[in-house]
Scaffold this motif. Sequence first.
Motif, PDB file in Angstrom:
ATOM      1  N   SER A   1     -15.212 -38.717 -15.587  1.00  0.00           N
ATOM      2  CA  SER A   1     -16.420 -39.431 -15.996  1.00  0.00           C
ATOM      3  C   SER A   1     -17.379 -38.443 -16.667  1.00  0.00           C
ATOM      4  CB  SER A   1     -17.096 -40.085 -14.788  1.00  0.00           C
ATOM      5  OG  SER A   1     -17.679 -39.100 -13.962  1.00  0.00           O
ATOM      6  N   ALA A   2     -18.383 -38.977 -17.316  1.00  0.00           N
ATOM      7  CA  ALA A   2     -19.345 -38.132 -18.034  1.00  0.00           C
ATOM      8  C   ALA A   2     -20.172 -37.268 -17.096  1.00  0.00           C
ATOM      9  CB  ALA A   2     -20.260 -39.004 -18.892  1.00  0.00           C
ATOM     10  N   THR A   3     -20.282 -37.648 -15.825  1.00  0.00           N
ATOM     11  CA  THR A   3     -21.117 -36.897 -14.891  1.00  0.00           C
ATOM     12  C   THR A   3     -20.311 -36.049 -13.918  1.00  0.00           C
ATOM     13  OG1 THR A   3     -21.181 -38.770 -13.369  1.00  0.00           O
ATOM     14  CG2 THR A   3     -22.987 -38.584 -14.977  1.00  0.00           C
ATOM     15  N   SER A   4     -19.012 -36.000 -14.096  1.00  0.00           N
ATOM     16  CA  SER A   4     -18.183 -35.237 -13.149  1.00  0.00           C
ATOM     17  C   SER A   4     -17.734 -33.911 -13.742  1.00  0.00           C
ATOM     18  CB  SER A   4     -16.950 -36.056 -12.739  1.00  0.00           C
ATOM     19  OG  SER A   4     -16.082 -36.217 -13.850  1.00  0.00           O
ATOM     20  N   GLU A   5     -17.353 -33.011 -12.857  1.00  0.00           N
ATOM     21  CA  GLU A   5     -16.698 -31.773 -13.253  1.00  0.00           C
ATOM     22  C   GLU A   5     -15.237 -31.914 -12.857  1.00  0.00           C
ATOM     23  OE1 GLU A   5     -18.403 -27.934 -12.621  1.00  0.00           O
ATOM     24  OE2 GLU A   5     -20.362 -28.811 -12.202  1.00  0.00           O
ATOM     25  N   THR A   6     -14.363 -31.364 -13.670  1.00  0.00           N
ATOM     26  CA  THR A   6     -12.939 -31.458 -13.392  1.00  0.00           C
ATOM     27  C   THR A   6     -12.389 -30.085 -13.061  1.00  0.00           C
ATOM     28  OG1 THR A   6     -12.676 -33.345 -14.866  1.00  0.00           O
ATOM     29  CG2 THR A   6     -10.710 -32.060 -14.393  1.00  0.00           C
ATOM     30  N   MET A   7     -11.601 -30.019 -12.015  1.00  0.00           N
ATOM     31  CA  MET A   7     -10.875 -28.809 -11.646  1.00  0.00           C
ATOM     32  C   MET A   7      -9.438 -29.256 -11.390  1.00  0.00           C
ATOM     33  SD  MET A   7     -11.228 -25.477 -10.970  1.00  0.00           S
ATOM     34  CE  MET A   7     -12.809 -25.051 -10.291  1.00  0.00           C
ATOM     35  N   ILE A   8      -8.523 -28.754 -12.189  1.00  0.00           N
ATOM     36  CA  ILE A   8      -7.113 -29.119 -12.062  1.00  0.00           C
ATOM     37  C   ILE A   8      -6.323 -27.877 -11.688  1.00  0.00           C
ATOM     38  CG2 ILE A   8      -5.071 -29.960 -13.291  1.00  0.00           C
ATOM     39  CD1 ILE A   8      -6.926 -31.418 -15.175  1.00  0.00           C
ATOM     40  N   ALA A   9      -5.409 -28.034 -10.757  1.00  0.00           N
ATOM     41  CA  ALA A   9      -4.486 -26.958 -10.391  1.00  0.00           C
ATOM     42  C   ALA A   9      -3.113 -27.309 -10.939  1.00  0.00           C
ATOM     43  CB  ALA A   9      -4.426 -26.799  -8.880  1.00  0.00           C
ATOM     44  N   ILE A  10      -2.485 -26.341 -11.598  1.00  0.00           N
ATOM     45  CA  ILE A  10      -1.153 -26.522 -12.177  1.00  0.00           C
ATOM     46  C   ILE A  10      -0.274 -25.386 -11.685  1.00  0.00           C
ATOM     47  CG2 ILE A  10       0.195 -26.586 -14.307  1.00  0.00           C
ATOM     48  CD1 ILE A  10      -2.394 -27.485 -15.757  1.00  0.00           C
ATOM     49  N   ASP A  11       0.856 -25.724 -11.134  1.00  0.00           N
ATOM     50  CA  ASP A  11       1.860 -24.730 -10.768  1.00  0.00           C
ATOM     51  C   ASP A  11       3.053 -24.903 -11.691  1.00  0.00           C
ATOM     52  OD1 ASP A  11       0.388 -23.625  -8.706  1.00  0.00           O
ATOM     53  OD2 ASP A  11       1.278 -24.907  -7.187  1.00  0.00           O
ATOM     54  N   ILE A  12       3.505 -23.812 -12.280  1.00  0.00           N
ATOM     55  CA  ILE A  12       4.661 -23.848 -13.175  1.00  0.00           C
ATOM     56  C   ILE A  12       5.768 -23.028 -12.539  1.00  0.00           C
ATOM     57  CG2 ILE A  12       5.542 -23.326 -15.477  1.00  0.00           C
ATOM     58  CD1 ILE A  12       2.643 -23.511 -16.490  1.00  0.00           C
ATOM     59  N   ALA A  13       6.886 -23.708 -12.241  1.00  0.00           N
ATOM     60  CA  ALA A  13       8.050 -23.024 -11.677  1.00  0.00           C
ATOM     61  C   ALA A  13       8.859 -22.435 -12.825  1.00  0.00           C
ATOM     62  CB  ALA A  13       8.908 -23.998 -10.877  1.00  0.00           C
TER      63      ALA A  13
ATOM     64  N   MET B   1       1.754 -34.390  -9.287  1.00  0.00           N
ATOM     65  CA  MET B   1       2.287 -34.339 -10.631  1.00  0.00           C
ATOM     66  C   MET B   1       3.723 -33.833 -10.552  1.00  0.00           C
ATOM     67  SD  MET B   1       1.117 -32.154 -14.007  1.00  0.00           S
ATOM     68  CE  MET B   1      -0.580 -32.361 -13.701  1.00  0.00           C
ATOM     69  N   ASN B   2       4.526 -34.297 -11.462  1.00  0.00           N
ATOM     70  CA  ASN B   2       5.901 -33.820 -11.549  1.00  0.00           C
ATOM     71  C   ASN B   2       5.937 -32.457 -12.220  1.00  0.00           C
ATOM     72  OD1 ASN B   2       7.090 -36.066 -10.309  1.00  0.00           O
ATOM     73  ND2 ASN B   2       6.929 -37.230 -12.196  1.00  0.00           N
ATOM     74  N   LYS B   3       7.120 -32.030 -12.579  1.00  0.00           N
ATOM     75  CA  LYS B   3       7.292 -30.679 -13.110  1.00  0.00           C
ATOM     76  C   LYS B   3       6.853 -30.543 -14.562  1.00  0.00           C
ATOM     77  CE  LYS B   3      11.147 -29.611 -10.121  1.00  0.00           C
ATOM     78  NZ  LYS B   3      12.542 -29.220 -10.047  1.00  0.00           N
ATOM     79  N   MET B   4       6.168 -29.435 -14.827  1.00  0.00           N
ATOM     80  CA  MET B   4       5.862 -29.056 -16.202  1.00  0.00           C
ATOM     81  C   MET B   4       7.172 -28.583 -16.825  1.00  0.00           C
ATOM     82  SD  MET B   4       2.375 -29.119 -16.725  1.00  0.00           S
ATOM     83  CE  MET B   4       2.153 -28.106 -18.158  1.00  0.00           C
ATOM     84  N   LEU B   5       7.394 -28.933 -18.072  1.00  0.00           N
ATOM     85  CA  LEU B   5       8.595 -28.520 -18.786  1.00  0.00           C
ATOM     86  C   LEU B   5       8.251 -27.328 -19.667  1.00  0.00           C
ATOM     87  CD1 LEU B   5      11.548 -29.129 -19.664  1.00  0.00           C
ATOM     88  CD2 LEU B   5      10.559 -30.569 -21.456  1.00  0.00           C
ATOM     89  N   ILE B   6       8.925 -26.230 -19.474  1.00  0.00           N
ATOM     90  CA  ILE B   6       8.712 -25.060 -20.339  1.00  0.00           C
ATOM     91  C   ILE B   6       9.428 -25.323 -21.655  1.00  0.00           C
ATOM     92  CG2 ILE B   6       9.098 -22.583 -20.613  1.00  0.00           C
ATOM     93  CD1 ILE B   6       8.880 -22.367 -17.564  1.00  0.00           C
ATOM     94  N   THR B   7       8.705 -25.127 -22.750  1.00  0.00           N
ATOM     95  CA  THR B   7       9.263 -25.421 -24.063  1.00  0.00           C
ATOM     96  C   THR B   7      10.180 -24.298 -24.553  1.00  0.00           C
ATOM     97  OG1 THR B   7       7.452 -24.384 -25.280  1.00  0.00           O
ATOM     98  CG2 THR B   7       7.184 -26.725 -24.689  1.00  0.00           C
ATOM     99  N   THR B   8      11.016 -24.630 -25.510  1.00  0.00           N
ATOM    100  CA  THR B   8      11.894 -23.643 -26.131  1.00  0.00           C
ATOM    101  C   THR B   8      11.060 -22.546 -26.794  1.00  0.00           C
ATOM    102  OG1 THR B   8      13.539 -25.364 -26.506  1.00  0.00           O
ATOM    103  CG2 THR B   8      13.768 -23.348 -27.802  1.00  0.00           C
ATOM    104  N   ALA B   9       9.971 -22.945 -27.479  1.00  0.00           N
ATOM    105  CA  ALA B   9       9.099 -21.969 -28.141  1.00  0.00           C
ATOM    106  C   ALA B   9       8.398 -21.080 -27.116  1.00  0.00           C
ATOM    107  CB  ALA B   9       8.071 -22.685 -29.011  1.00  0.00           C
TER     108      ALA B   9
END
Length: 165
Positions: A106-118, A1-9
């Motif tokens: 899918s309906a039968t899967s579990e999701t685990m996502i890793a996110i790094d924010i610089a 994944m590309n970079k997460m953008l930190i919002t002004t808020a």
Amino acid sequence: MNKMLITTAGLAEIVNAEQSGTAPVVLSHVAFGSGQYTATADMTALKSEFKRTDAVAGGAISDNIIHLTVHDNSSDKYTVNEIGVFTASGTLFAVYSQTTPIMEKSATSETMIAIDIALTDIDAASITVGDTNFVLNPATTDAAGIVELATEAEATAGTDKNRAI
């Protein structure tokens, strides 16, 4: 994944918390959506949010990196094109979107996502992450999950109903 953008808020909430002595800001929710666009710093919500989860854990892994893990063990089926990280007060802290799917569940899967924010010009100590702990479900014949594998002796004996072969 590309970079997460930190919002002004999101940045403003951090600065205000540091100045008022109420830091750290808690990152408590991650939202998924189907919007396909180029994220901008002035965003306050996802364009097409369909799911929000508070199953978020993580924290600072360096002076300028926040690591998050997100877990969804629901039976929901979906395709994600946008992700938003929200603070406990409901502020959209960071956002990311792309035209191709980021992930599909899918309906039968579990999701685990890793996110790094610089972080730029933000001290990672000014942010904490919700204190959710993950418990992965045991595997069944109908659902993926955690299993313990049988040893060769246990498999040969064929009497252990608690371990997978």
